[in-house]
Scaffold this motif. Structure first.
Motif, PDB file in Angstrom:
ATOM      1  N   ASN A  74      -4.461   5.182  13.657  1.00  0.00           N
ATOM      2  CA  ASN A  74      -3.007   5.241  13.478  1.00  0.00           C
ATOM      3  C   ASN A  74      -2.430   4.002  12.814  1.00  0.00           C
ATOM      4  O   ASN A  74      -1.396   3.487  13.225  1.00  0.00           O
ATOM      5  CB  ASN A  74      -2.334   5.396  14.839  1.00  0.00           C
ATOM      6  N   VAL A  75      -3.116   3.468  11.830  1.00  0.00           N
ATOM      7  CA  VAL A  75      -2.645   2.258  11.163  1.00  0.00           C
ATOM      8  C   VAL A  75      -1.822   2.669   9.938  1.00  0.00           C
ATOM      9  O   VAL A  75      -2.323   3.340   9.041  1.00  0.00           O
ATOM     10  CB  VAL A  75      -3.827   1.363  10.737  1.00  0.00           C
ATOM     11  N   ALA A  76      -0.561   2.279   9.932  1.00  0.00           N
ATOM     12  CA  ALA A  76       0.312   2.649   8.823  1.00  0.00           C
ATOM     13  C   ALA A  76      -0.107   1.918   7.556  1.00  0.00           C
ATOM     14  O   ALA A  76      -0.583   0.782   7.609  1.00  0.00           O
ATOM     15  CB  ALA A  76       1.755   2.315   9.172  1.00  0.00           C
ATOM     16  N   GLU A  77       0.069   2.597   6.419  1.00  0.00           N
ATOM     17  CA  GLU A  77      -0.268   1.975   5.140  1.00  0.00           C
ATOM     18  C   GLU A  77       0.857   1.028   4.770  1.00  0.00           C
ATOM     19  O   GLU A  77       1.878   1.423   4.262  1.00  0.00           O
ATOM     20  CB  GLU A  77      -0.437   3.053   4.068  1.00  0.00           C
ATOM     21  N   PHE A 101      -6.410   5.428   1.039  1.00  0.00           N
ATOM     22  CA  PHE A 101      -6.035   4.895  -0.274  1.00  0.00           C
ATOM     23  C   PHE A 101      -5.059   3.729  -0.152  1.00  0.00           C
ATOM     24  O   PHE A 101      -5.194   2.705  -0.804  1.00  0.00           O
ATOM     25  CB  PHE A 101      -5.418   6.009  -1.126  1.00  0.00           C
ATOM     26  N   GLY A 102      -4.079   3.870   0.741  1.00  0.00           N
ATOM     27  CA  GLY A 102      -3.031   2.859   0.884  1.00  0.00           C
ATOM     28  C   GLY A 102      -3.500   1.542   1.482  1.00  0.00           C
ATOM     29  O   GLY A 102      -2.741   0.587   1.547  1.00  0.00           O
ATOM     30  N   PHE A 103      -4.758   1.486   1.925  1.00  0.00           N
ATOM     31  CA  PHE A 103      -5.289   0.231   2.462  1.00  0.00           C
ATOM     32  C   PHE A 103      -5.864  -0.644   1.351  1.00  0.00           C
ATOM     33  O   PHE A 103      -6.425  -1.705   1.611  1.00  0.00           O
ATOM     34  CB  PHE A 103      -6.391   0.489   3.507  1.00  0.00           C
ATOM     35  N   MET A 104      -5.751  -0.193   0.108  1.00  0.00           N
ATOM     36  CA  MET A 104      -6.416  -0.878  -1.009  1.00  0.00           C
ATOM     37  C   MET A 104      -5.969  -2.330  -1.141  1.00  0.00           C
ATOM     38  O   MET A 104      -6.789  -3.248  -1.070  1.00  0.00           O
ATOM     39  CB  MET A 104      -6.159  -0.117  -2.310  1.00  0.00           C
TER      40      MET A 104
END
Lengths: 359, 308
Positions: A74-77, A101-104
């Motif tokens: 549950n980690v928000a990007e 993808f948003g963790f890039m």
């Protein structure tokens, strides 16, 4: 195996910062290899994050007490992601998988601060000396279910519940339609966008609207089993997404494209253990087992199962390319001549639909 | 357009409208008593997960519905205690209730993810409920008929019953009602509990009827649409019914249009419409003659402290 949520990890991080970093490091070297995982959703989403966590469990099982896996769900990007990734690095995880993808950008940023920690980022495109990237060719699975759809559909018209029109989703729609047209040249795919990865009520209503319009087979690129349930209620066929979802629709669920990250995780962890890890850039599909096909429903006739297996095996062996020409776009213009295939770099940015797709 | 498609469109529209109608009916009564509870989304989620959990565990959907109402009412009591007894800010407390509900439902729901239940049975015989034409009248979930009955009940209650008149009096002028001996706080507690139970029922519609399953944030923001609906209906039950079906149409027609290959307006625009419509209605209320200007209960959102 230890399980943390964001709050616990924040509390834990305070303790880690207070203690000399040496203790953590020494423990990590003597004991098992610590491997971290960051998930964007809850592991109970039955979709994307669920699949990554199943793979983590497989890796843990494979290596036994040689490794210790830690995950944060549950980690928000956004800013949260950077904090969570940094905490995992500080807590002695030597290999960290960031699975959205948003963790890039957060991954790249934290990687600079921890040059001796290795990172693996899913579905992105930025690499570094200690950041590798990996992705799966889900469109190969779409070609298999497209084949099944082409044979099982009486109306020759499939309904496709789409999330958002990004290349990943466009590839899936095209691969599905092209494969179905190999079986039934007049096959069409009607797309309804719900503009969300997750909105069960809207996904269900979209599926119902498609069925009302005569679609007798439903495919989806959204994360909830709601379209499958709608198909089950209305007595048409459908396919699961990311996991085997047969429990939600025992009669409608023909098969599902499953995400099997396990083999890749085991591979990379083995390299880390051997001291041979190097940043890679892989895009694997059915051949390497990253993309799987769930067991077929018994409703499917033998010849359909056979045809589906043929496509699956053909893709695995390289004989069949889901984007082999001739391919015409919606306007009828030939985009890929016979004998050609769409190269990877174009697939990654695919933004046009093949003939027969109505979006 | 064939009759079959038309009937299907009506049925999905009614399906989309019913949960927001149920939740909005409760909120309407709450607001008529002078309390603004923004925690609808949270109470709906708590109702949804409770309904699913109880139905899954006991096998009884009726029990699930009762439990959902009890859970929604229980959650609303936290809000009532903070805002009515301790006179905390209603807006802040309501928002906190929503955030709390999202988290709590996710926690309770952990063990129910990936499970499914059979949901609610039809109440009419299959001959009617499954008839290609008859289903447009008889083929709905019992909750749809209940929502209509409740609309009639709330309309009657607020305009024809003594208790309803007292509730409205309290919402219009709590000081005056208090001075002639009515217990403002007690009536508001009851109204908030009713609102919580109705929100719980609305949530249960998602987890038992619409998509018989539990997943995090199952209601996906419908609580906010229900809140907007109350304002849109200018606090009148029958207008609320019409508004709910209008919002239901806005939410589902785009899907039908696209499924039929018609692209009229961007879907993002349609998603925005319920809120846009609410702003328009608010504007109209504000510029209308004084008779309509007073559509909102005069004491809405104001804390009440008994004096003397």
């Amino acid at each position: 195996m230890s399980r943390m949520n964001r709050r616990q990890i924040l509390v834990g991080s305070a303790a880690t910062l207070a203690l000399p970093a040496l203790i953590g490091r020494a423990a990590a070297q003597d004991g098992p290899l610590n491997v971290g995982f960051v998930y964007v959703g809850p592991i109970g989403d039955y979709g994307w994050s669920h699949a990554h966590d199943e793979a983590r469990k497989k890796a843990q099982e494979h290596f036994g007490d040689k490794i210790k896996t830690n995950y944060v769900e549950n980690v928000a990007e956004g800013p949260d992601a950077e904090r969570v990734i940094r905490q995992l690095a500080q807590q002695g995880n030597k290999l960290i998988f960031t699975t959205s993808f948003g963790f890039m950008n957060p991954t790249i940023k934290v990687a600079k601060q921890f040059p001796d920690v290795h990172f693996e980022h899913a579905t992105g495109y930025k690499t570094a000396d200690n950041v590798g990237i990996y992705n799966a060719r889900f469109y190969e699975g779409r070609a298999v279910i497209g084949t099944i759809a082409g044979m099982m559909s009486k109306s020759g018209k499939a309904g496709y519940v789409g999330s958002v029109p990004i290349p990943e989703v466009v590839r899936g729609i095209n691969a599905f339609t092209l494969a179905a047209q190999k079986v039934n040249p007049d096959f069409t795919t009607q797309v309804v966008w719900v503009n969300s990865w997750y909105d069960p009520a809207k996904e269900a209503d979209a599926a119902k609207a498609l069925i009302d319009q005569g679609c007798d087979i439903i495919s989806q690129h959204t994360d909830s089993p709601a379209p499958l349930q709608a198909a089950e209620q209305r007595g048409v066929y459908a396919f699961g997404q990311a996991s085997n979802m047969i429990d939600f629709a025992p009669k409608a669920h023909l098969t599902a494209i499953t995400d099997n990250w396990g083999p890749y995780y085991i591979d990379q962890i083995q390299k880390q253990l051997d001291g041979e890890w190097a940043p890679g850039n892989i895009w694997w599909g059915i051949e390497k087992g990253l993309v799987g096909i769930a067991p077929y429903n018994d409703i499917m006739p033998a010849d359909v199962k056979e045809a589906a297996d043929k496509v699956k095996n053909g893709i695995a062996s390289g004989e069949i390319h889901p984007f082999a020409g001739p391919i015409t776009d919606q306007s009828g213009e030939v985009k890929v001549p016979e004998g050609d295939t769409i190269p990877d770099e174009q697939l990654l940015g695919l933004d046009w639909y093949v003939k027969g797709v109505q979006s | 357009m064939t009759t079959a498609i038309l009937i299907s469109i009506i049925m999905t529209l009614v399906g989309a409208a019913t949960p927001i109608l149920l939740a909005a009916l409760g909120e309407l009564v709450v607001e008529k008593s002078g309390v603004l509870n923004l925690g609808l989304e949270g109470m709906m989620l708590i109702g949804a997960v409770t309904a699913f959990g109880v139905t899954f565990t006991t096998g009884s959907a009726s029990l699930g519905l009762v439990a959902a109402m009890a859970a929604g009412a229980a959650a609303s009591m936290i809000f009532a205690f903070l805002t009515l007894t301790l006179t905390a800010n209603q807006v802040a407390t309501g928002l906190a209730l929503t955030i709390f509900g999202i988290g709590l439902s996710s926690l309770i729901g952990q063990n129910f993810v990936g499970r499914t239940v059979s949901g609610l049975e039809h109440i009419f015989p299959a001959a009617l409920a499954d008839d290609p034409i008859g289903r447009v009248v008889f083929g709905y979930s019992p909750l749809v008929y209940l929502s209509l009955v409740m609309t009639a009940f709330v309309a009657w209650f607020l305009t024809r019953s003594r208790a309803g008149l007292i509730l409205r009096a309290i919402g219009e002028s709590d000081e005056a009602a208090h001075s002639i001996g009515y217990s403002v706080i007690r009536v508001r507690y009851l109204a908030v509990a009713f609102g919580g139970a109705m929100a719980g029922l609305g949530g249960a519609y998602y987890s038992l009827v619409m998509t018989p399953m539990w997943a995090d944030r199952l209601t996906a923001g419908r609580g906010w649409i229900a809140l907007a609906l109350v304002v849109f209906a200018s606090w009148r039950p029958l207008r609320l019914l019409g508004g709910a079906y209008l919002f239901g149409a806005v939410m589902t027609l785009e899907l039908h249009a696209k499924a039929a290959g018609i692209n009229i307006v961007p879907p993002e625009f349609l998603a925005m419409l319920p809120y846009l419509a609410t702003i328009v209605v608010l504007t109209l209320i504000s510029i209308a003659p004084s008779g309509r200007r007073n559509a909102a209960p005069a004491c809405l959102g104001k804390p009440f402290r008994a004096t003397g």
